[in-house]
Design a protein around this motif. Structure first.
Motif, PDB file in Angstrom:
ATOM      1  N   PRO B 280       0.830  -1.196   0.000  1.00  0.00           N
ATOM      2  CA  PRO B 280       0.000   0.000   0.000  1.00  0.00           C
ATOM      3  C   PRO B 280       0.872   1.257   0.000  1.00  0.00           C
ATOM      4  O   PRO B 280       1.948   1.267   0.583  1.00  0.00           O
ATOM      5  CB  PRO B 280      -0.789  -0.123   1.305  1.00  0.00           C
ATOM      6  CG  PRO B 280      -0.017  -1.045   2.161  1.00  0.00           C
ATOM      7  CD  PRO B 280       0.761  -1.944   1.263  1.00  0.00           C
ATOM      8  N   ASN B 281       0.393   2.295  -0.657  1.00  0.00           N
ATOM      9  CA  ASN B 281       1.111   3.580  -0.596  1.00  0.00           C
ATOM     10  C   ASN B 281       0.110   4.709  -0.382  1.00  0.00           C
ATOM     11  O   ASN B 281      -1.097   4.536  -0.561  1.00  0.00           O
ATOM     12  CB  ASN B 281       1.964   3.793  -1.840  1.00  0.00           C
ATOM     13  CG  ASN B 281       1.161   3.859  -3.111  1.00  0.00           C
ATOM     14  OD1 ASN B 281       0.147   4.550  -3.157  1.00  0.00           O
ATOM     15  ND2 ASN B 281       1.564   3.121  -4.141  1.00  0.00           N
ATOM     16  N   PHE B 282       0.646   5.859  -0.019  1.00  0.00           N
ATOM     17  CA  PHE B 282      -0.215   7.008   0.262  1.00  0.00           C
ATOM     18  C   PHE B 282       0.620   8.278   0.097  1.00  0.00           C
ATOM     19  O   PHE B 282       1.848   8.228  -0.041  1.00  0.00           O
ATOM     20  CB  PHE B 282      -0.797   6.922   1.676  1.00  0.00           C
ATOM     21  CG  PHE B 282       0.254   6.789   2.744  1.00  0.00           C
ATOM     22  CD1 PHE B 282       0.768   7.910   3.394  1.00  0.00           C
ATOM     23  CD2 PHE B 282       0.743   5.527   3.088  1.00  0.00           C
ATOM     24  CE1 PHE B 282       1.733   7.773   4.358  1.00  0.00           C
ATOM     25  CE2 PHE B 282       1.706   5.402   4.057  1.00  0.00           C
ATOM     26  CZ  PHE B 282       2.203   6.527   4.710  1.00  0.00           C
ATOM     27  N   GLU B 303       5.465   4.468   0.468  1.00  0.00           N
ATOM     28  CA  GLU B 303       5.016   3.080   0.379  1.00  0.00           C
ATOM     29  C   GLU B 303       5.368   2.390   1.692  1.00  0.00           C
ATOM     30  O   GLU B 303       6.493   2.564   2.202  1.00  0.00           O
ATOM     31  CB  GLU B 303       5.737   2.400  -0.779  1.00  0.00           C
ATOM     32  CG  GLU B 303       5.170   1.071  -1.194  1.00  0.00           C
ATOM     33  CD  GLU B 303       5.836   0.577  -2.474  1.00  0.00           C
ATOM     34  OE1 GLU B 303       5.207   0.591  -3.543  1.00  0.00           O
ATOM     35  OE2 GLU B 303       7.037   0.211  -2.414  1.00  0.00           O
ATOM     36  N   VAL B 304       4.430   1.589   2.207  1.00  0.00           N
ATOM     37  CA  VAL B 304       4.645   0.916   3.497  1.00  0.00           C
ATOM     38  C   VAL B 304       5.688  -0.175   3.310  1.00  0.00           C
ATOM     39  O   VAL B 304       5.704  -0.884   2.301  1.00  0.00           O
ATOM     40  CB  VAL B 304       3.321   0.312   4.025  1.00  0.00           C
ATOM     41  CG1 VAL B 304       3.546  -0.382   5.361  1.00  0.00           C
ATOM     42  CG2 VAL B 304       2.274   1.412   4.182  1.00  0.00           C
ATOM     43  N   GLU B 305       6.592  -0.268   4.295  1.00  0.00           N
ATOM     44  CA  GLU B 305       7.623  -1.309   4.272  1.00  0.00           C
ATOM     45  C   GLU B 305       6.946  -2.675   4.324  1.00  0.00           C
ATOM     46  O   GLU B 305       5.908  -2.829   5.011  1.00  0.00           O
ATOM     47  CB  GLU B 305       8.534  -1.151   5.486  1.00  0.00           C
ATOM     48  CG  GLU B 305       9.563  -0.042   5.340  1.00  0.00           C
ATOM     49  CD  GLU B 305      10.727  -0.441   4.434  1.00  0.00           C
ATOM     50  OE1 GLU B 305      11.461  -1.391   4.770  1.00  0.00           O
ATOM     51  OE2 GLU B 305      10.896   0.215   3.360  1.00  0.00           O
ATOM     52  N   SER B 312      -0.960  -2.632   8.266  1.00  0.00           N
ATOM     53  CA  SER B 312      -1.270  -1.252   7.898  1.00  0.00           C
ATOM     54  C   SER B 312      -2.690  -1.092   7.345  1.00  0.00           C
ATOM     55  O   SER B 312      -3.278  -0.006   7.424  1.00  0.00           O
ATOM     56  CB  SER B 312      -0.266  -0.753   6.855  1.00  0.00           C
ATOM     57  OG  SER B 312      -0.473  -1.397   5.615  1.00  0.00           O
ATOM     58  N   VAL B 313      -3.224  -2.223   6.806  1.00  0.00           N
ATOM     59  CA  VAL B 313      -4.510  -2.121   6.104  1.00  0.00           C
ATOM     60  C   VAL B 313      -5.621  -1.548   6.996  1.00  0.00           C
ATOM     61  O   VAL B 313      -6.287  -0.560   6.612  1.00  0.00           O
ATOM     62  CB  VAL B 313      -4.911  -3.493   5.505  1.00  0.00           C
ATOM     63  CG1 VAL B 313      -6.272  -3.409   4.812  1.00  0.00           C
ATOM     64  CG2 VAL B 313      -3.849  -3.937   4.506  1.00  0.00           C
ATOM     65  N   PRO B 314      -5.844  -2.122   8.221  1.00  0.00           N
ATOM     66  CA  PRO B 314      -6.905  -1.539   9.063  1.00  0.00           C
ATOM     67  C   PRO B 314      -6.611  -0.104   9.473  1.00  0.00           C
ATOM     68  O   PRO B 314      -7.520   0.688   9.709  1.00  0.00           O
ATOM     69  CB  PRO B 314      -6.941  -2.467  10.277  1.00  0.00           C
ATOM     70  CG  PRO B 314      -5.654  -3.187  10.292  1.00  0.00           C
ATOM     71  CD  PRO B 314      -5.223  -3.287   8.866  1.00  0.00           C
ATOM     72  N   SER B 352       2.376   3.588  14.429  1.00  0.00           N
ATOM     73  CA  SER B 352       3.350   4.119  13.470  1.00  0.00           C
ATOM     74  C   SER B 352       3.667   3.062  12.425  1.00  0.00           C
ATOM     75  O   SER B 352       3.529   1.862  12.683  1.00  0.00           O
ATOM     76  CB  SER B 352       4.623   4.548  14.195  1.00  0.00           C
ATOM     77  OG  SER B 352       5.260   3.435  14.752  1.00  0.00           O
ATOM     78  N   LEU B 353       4.098   3.555  11.252  1.00  0.00           N
ATOM     79  CA  LEU B 353       4.449   2.655  10.159  1.00  0.00           C
ATOM     80  C   LEU B 353       5.786   3.092   9.573  1.00  0.00           C
ATOM     81  O   LEU B 353       6.062   4.292   9.458  1.00  0.00           O
ATOM     82  CB  LEU B 353       3.392   2.743   9.050  1.00  0.00           C
ATOM     83  CG  LEU B 353       2.002   2.209   9.355  1.00  0.00           C
ATOM     84  CD1 LEU B 353       1.046   2.586   8.227  1.00  0.00           C
ATOM     85  CD2 LEU B 353       2.031   0.700   9.528  1.00  0.00           C
ATOM     86  N   LEU B 354       6.607   2.091   9.182  1.00  0.00           N
ATOM     87  CA  LEU B 354       7.846   2.414   8.474  1.00  0.00           C
ATOM     88  C   LEU B 354       7.520   2.485   6.990  1.00  0.00           C
ATOM     89  O   LEU B 354       6.869   1.572   6.448  1.00  0.00           O
ATOM     90  CB  LEU B 354       8.906   1.356   8.731  1.00  0.00           C
ATOM     91  CG  LEU B 354       9.676   1.511  10.049  1.00  0.00           C
ATOM     92  CD1 LEU B 354      10.561   0.306  10.288  1.00  0.00           C
ATOM     93  CD2 LEU B 354      10.486   2.801  10.073  1.00  0.00           C
ATOM     94  N   VAL B 355       7.971   3.563   6.335  1.00  0.00           N
ATOM     95  CA  VAL B 355       7.647   3.764   4.924  1.00  0.00           C
ATOM     96  C   VAL B 355       8.894   4.190   4.159  1.00  0.00           C
ATOM     97  O   VAL B 355       9.866   4.651   4.763  1.00  0.00           O
ATOM     98  CB  VAL B 355       6.560   4.848   4.742  1.00  0.00           C
ATOM     99  CG1 VAL B 355       5.261   4.430   5.406  1.00  0.00           C
ATOM    100  CG2 VAL B 355       7.046   6.191   5.307  1.00  0.00           C
ATOM    101  N   HIS B 356       8.884   4.014   2.845  1.00  0.00           N
ATOM    102  CA  HIS B 356       9.975   4.537   2.004  1.00  0.00           C
ATOM    103  C   HIS B 356       9.350   5.345   0.871  1.00  0.00           C
ATOM    104  O   HIS B 356       8.208   5.067   0.456  1.00  0.00           O
ATOM    105  CB  HIS B 356      10.850   3.407   1.472  1.00  0.00           C
ATOM    106  CG  HIS B 356      10.105   2.361   0.730  1.00  0.00           C
ATOM    107  ND1 HIS B 356       9.724   1.160   1.318  1.00  0.00           N
ATOM    108  CD2 HIS B 356       9.643   2.325  -0.542  1.00  0.00           C
ATOM    109  CE1 HIS B 356       9.057   0.435   0.423  1.00  0.00           C
ATOM    110  NE2 HIS B 356       8.991   1.123  -0.716  1.00  0.00           N
ATOM    111  N   PRO B 357      10.112   6.351   0.352  1.00  0.00           N
ATOM    112  CA  PRO B 357       9.532   7.172  -0.705  1.00  0.00           C
ATOM    113  C   PRO B 357       9.577   6.447  -2.067  1.00  0.00           C
ATOM    114  O   PRO B 357      10.531   5.721  -2.340  1.00  0.00           O
ATOM    115  CB  PRO B 357      10.413   8.403  -0.714  1.00  0.00           C
ATOM    116  CG  PRO B 357      11.705   7.965  -0.151  1.00  0.00           C
ATOM    117  CD  PRO B 357      11.441   6.816   0.755  1.00  0.00           C
ATOM    118  N   ILE B 358       8.555   6.644  -2.842  1.00  0.00           N
ATOM    119  CA  ILE B 358       8.528   6.132  -4.215  1.00  0.00           C
ATOM    120  C   ILE B 358       8.071   7.256  -5.131  1.00  0.00           C
ATOM    121  O   ILE B 358       7.606   8.307  -4.644  1.00  0.00           O
ATOM    122  CB  ILE B 358       7.574   4.923  -4.364  1.00  0.00           C
ATOM    123  CG1 ILE B 358       6.147   5.322  -3.907  1.00  0.00           C
ATOM    124  CG2 ILE B 358       8.072   3.721  -3.567  1.00  0.00           C
ATOM    125  CD1 ILE B 358       5.096   4.317  -4.286  1.00  0.00           C
TER     126      ILE B 358
END
Lengths: 184, 562
Positions: B280-282, B303-305, B312-314, B352-358
């Motif tokens: 998933p991304n946001f 984008e979620v790691e 992360s979905v809920p 919290s969520l770990l994310v990376h840029p796309i």
């Protein structure tokens, strides 16, 4: 002319430093305190009073160091002179009339007389002879023989010339010899 | 003195330990002295004695009356002695020339003088009168006085007053140093003194270093003489040696190898990944000033790691009061913090969520091209930087080589030998914090003068006018250094004054009559005319050197006279 005065020069350097910093007087204090205490003690016979007087001598020396003029002898005669005056002041305050002559010192230090005429020498008698001297003469003997100061310094302390000091000591010793001879 | 009774005691007990401890305690004395009222501790001889003072004042008045009577009633005036104020500075009689050196302000440099002295400057900029640093060429001026004649003629005062105690010189050597730029005097910056290694007459430890304070017209004690040894590499001919002065390069800047870490590296932001359809991304609005590495590219999403993907979905279905983006690894990894508050503003939930840029698909190709261009520029910058770095290293090596070469050049300098100077490998080291006059000296105490000296000037003496105020010097050349001077006034035909009693064969008196004329009484004449406590000098019997054109002639006249 120069080398033999190295010690005096070092002392003068210490005096220079002490002029601006009392702390720098420490080596000079260490050098002379025992001598001045001993001089006071043997003259007045009380350890506590000698301690007080010796301490006063050095407080005065520190506070008046600017007025000290080096006449080529170092600090020694100046300190003895202050001690001499302090003892005289103390004598006046205490109204003392009796003072001490340590016969041990007479025996140890006045060999010069002992050697002259051994047959008639008796240390007790010499000590007794000393008690008959005038105060001026006795002070000369004290400084010259008990304190072992050179004639030049003795003269400086008593505000007389060096040759006058020599003559007076010579006369005093003759006076002592005469006294001892008569007694014998 | 009143006679007193004395009691003979067999022996006095030894002082007890407590008393001895007390008298040995200097701290106690110091404390007593600090608390004492000085008025209570005036020495007996210094106390004001009204009776004595009256006698002195009365006597002084009588003496003054007698003196006035003698002066104003005698037909022929008698000798007059006028001691000039001790503080009065003697004038320069013959000027010794300065040696000049070119110095660049701020650079470490070393200079060698004709007499073998060494001047070492650290890398500090000199200052002008306003204490502003100056740059560029500076004229360094130095002159050295070693023998008694040079010292006498220099006009440098020869007396030392230490807290009222007067001393005379026994100088081991003096020097004067100054620096000028466009004629203006410069100053040494505080805490950055230069160093002078002075060739002296002797290296006996008895000498001290002094600085002439022109404001108080007196010498200031700096400290004891410090000898600095320079290794002698070998002798060259007569009286010439090679000195290893490598150690003098201490002020030459060391090899300045540049530190690559100190260079600013060009920055290349990492290219964000393409999106992964399974993750998933946001979109979050990342502020440009907080996340400059993301601002380079367009179409940035987060984008979620993979490890947080399922849970992360809920979280996406919830409404969050606050969402924050925090950097973990710039351009590569971030953390999204989410918080939920109730109506009372109390935290009810957080995660919290770990994310990376796309980069989104629409912009990816364009941004990839942008990245390639940035990468090319970056590589060029790196190459340029490497070249620059090598260039800096080469320069540093060159500077280092130059310093080493300078040191080697110094090592082959020959030191000229001049009679009377100590050309051993030792130099007397001075820390020079101010430009001015310095002295290696052992001041001799000015004892009560005992020798009465009379100079018969004579009626017809041409220099009578000039002699209204003269310097009379007593030169004792035993170690080529001892000298005394008397600044005196002279009237009528005779001059009288008192001198030091020291007086030996080989010594001489001289007076400087004017800047081109010196009168010298030699040793033989002095010895013949000396009595036990007096000395008579006749100016007619003096050897008068006239028309002296320069200091060398004057010095020769004084030193060579037999």
């Amino acid at each position: 002319m120069v080398d033999e005065h190295d010690e005096l020069r070092e002392e003068w350097r210490q005096i220079e430093l002490a002029l601006t910093n009392n702390e720098a007087f420490a080596p000079l204090y260490k050098k002379y305190i025992q001598k001045i205490f001993r001089y006071c003690y043997h003259k007045i016979g009380s350890q506590e009073d000698a301690r007080d007087i010796a301490q006063q001598v050095f407080v005065k020396a520190i506070l008046n160091l600017k007025s000290f003029k080096n006449k080529g002898f170092g600090l020694s005669p100046w300190l003895y002179k202050i001690a001499f005056n302090e003892i005289n002041d103390w004598i006046k305050q205490k109204n003392r009339e009796e003072f001490w002559i340590n016969n041990e010192l007479v025996w140890a230090e006045m060999g010069v007389i002992q050697n002259v005429d051994e047959e008639i020498f008796d240390d007790q008698m010499l000590g007794t002879a000393l008690t008959k001297l005038s105060e001026d003469s006795l002070e000369l003997i004290r400084l010259r023989y008990f304190e072992k100061l050179p004639f030049a310094e003795v003269a400086e302390i008593l505000s007389i010339t060096e040759s006058n000091a020599k003559v007076k000591v010579h006369r005093t010793i003759n006076e002592l010899r005469t006294y001892i001879t008569k007694k014998n | 003195m009143k006679n007193r009774k004395y009691k003979l005691v067999k022996s006095l007990p030894s002082p007890n330990e407590q008393i001895l401890n007390e008298i040995n305690d200097f701290e106690q004395i110091k404390e007593m002295a600090s608390k004492a009222n000085p008025k209570d501790y005036i020495l007996k001889s210094n106390k004001f004695n009204l009776k004595l003072a009256s006698i002195i004042v009365g006597s002084a008045l009588i003496i003054m009356v007698i003196i006035f009577w003698i002066i104003f009633n005698k037909e022929k005036k008698t000798a007059f002695i006028e001691e000039i104020n001790y503080k009065e500075e003697p004038s320069s009689l013959l000027t010794k020339k300065f040696e000049e050196f070119n110095y660049v302000s701020g650079e470490a440099d070393t200079f060698f003088t004709e007499k073998g002295s060494i001047i070492i400057f650290p890398a500090c900029k000199l200052q002008n009168d306003s204490k502003n640093e100056v740059e560029g060429d500076v004229t360094l001026r130095f002159r050295q006085f070693n023998n008694s004649a040079e010292i006498a003629l220099s006009g440098i005062r020869l007396n030392y007053d230490s807290a009222g105690n007067k001393f005379l010189f026994e100088s081991n050597g003096m020097f004067e140093i100054e620096a000028k730029q466009n004629g203006n005097n410069l100053h040494i910056p505080a805490d950055c003194p230069c160093k002078v290694l002075l060739t002296t007459n002797s290296f006996e430890p008895k000498f001290n270093n002094y600085f002439l304070d022109t404001a108080t017209a007196n010498w200031v004690y700096i400290g004891p003489m410090v000898k600095e040894k320079l290794e002698i590499l070998g002798a060259i001919g007569n009286n010439e040696v090679l000195l290893d002065q490598t150690e003098l390069t201490e002020f030459v800047e060391d090899d300045k190898t540049p530190d690559v870490n100190q260079l600013e590296l060009p920055k290349l932001p990492p290219l964000p990944k393409k999106d992964d359809e399974e993750l998933p991304n946001f979109k979050i609005n990342a502020k440009e000033n907080e996340f400059p590495e993301l601002a380079v590219y367009k179409g940035i999403l987060f984008e979620v790691e993979p490890r947080d993907a399922k849970r992360s979905v809920p979280l996406f279905g919830m409404v969050w009061s606050n969402i924050d983006l925090v950097t973990v690894n710039p351009g590569k990894l971030y953390k999204v913090k989410m918080q939920k508050f109730n109506k009372s503003n109390r935290l009810v939930s957080s995660d919290s969520l770990l994310v990376h840029p796309i980069i989104d698909q629409e912009n990816y190709e364009d941004e990839l091209k942008k990245y390639k261009e940035l990468e090319r520029k970056h590589k060029l910058a790196i190459k340029k930087q490497a070249e620059e770095f090598e260039s800096m290293k080469a320069l540093a090596r060159k500077q280092s080589d130059m310093a080493a070469m300078e040191a080697r050049i110094r090592n082959i300098k020959q030191v000229k030998a001049i009679n009377g100077l100590n050309y051993s490998s030792f130099r007397s080291a001075f820390n020079v914090a101010y430009f001015g006059i310095y002295n290696s000296d052992n001041p001799m105490h000015n004892q009560n003068p005992k020798l009465d000296v009379t100079i018969n000037v004579g009626n017809k003496f041409d220099y009578k006018q000039a002699l209204s105020k003269v310097h009379l010097y007593h030169v004792i050349p035993a170690n080529n250094s001892f000298i005394t001077n008397y600044l005196i006034g002279i009237r009528n035909e005779t001059l009288k004054f008192t001198a030091q009693p020291y007086f030996n064969e080989g010594e001489k008196f001289f007076i400087v009559i004017n800047e081109h004329t010196i009168a010298v009484w030699n040793s033989q004449y002095l010895m013949e005319n000396r009595r036990s406590s007096s000395l008579e000098l006749d100016l007619k019997k003096a050897k008068v050197y006239k028309n002296l054109e320069n200091e060398n002639e004057a010095v020769r006249a004084l030193l060579d006279d037999k």
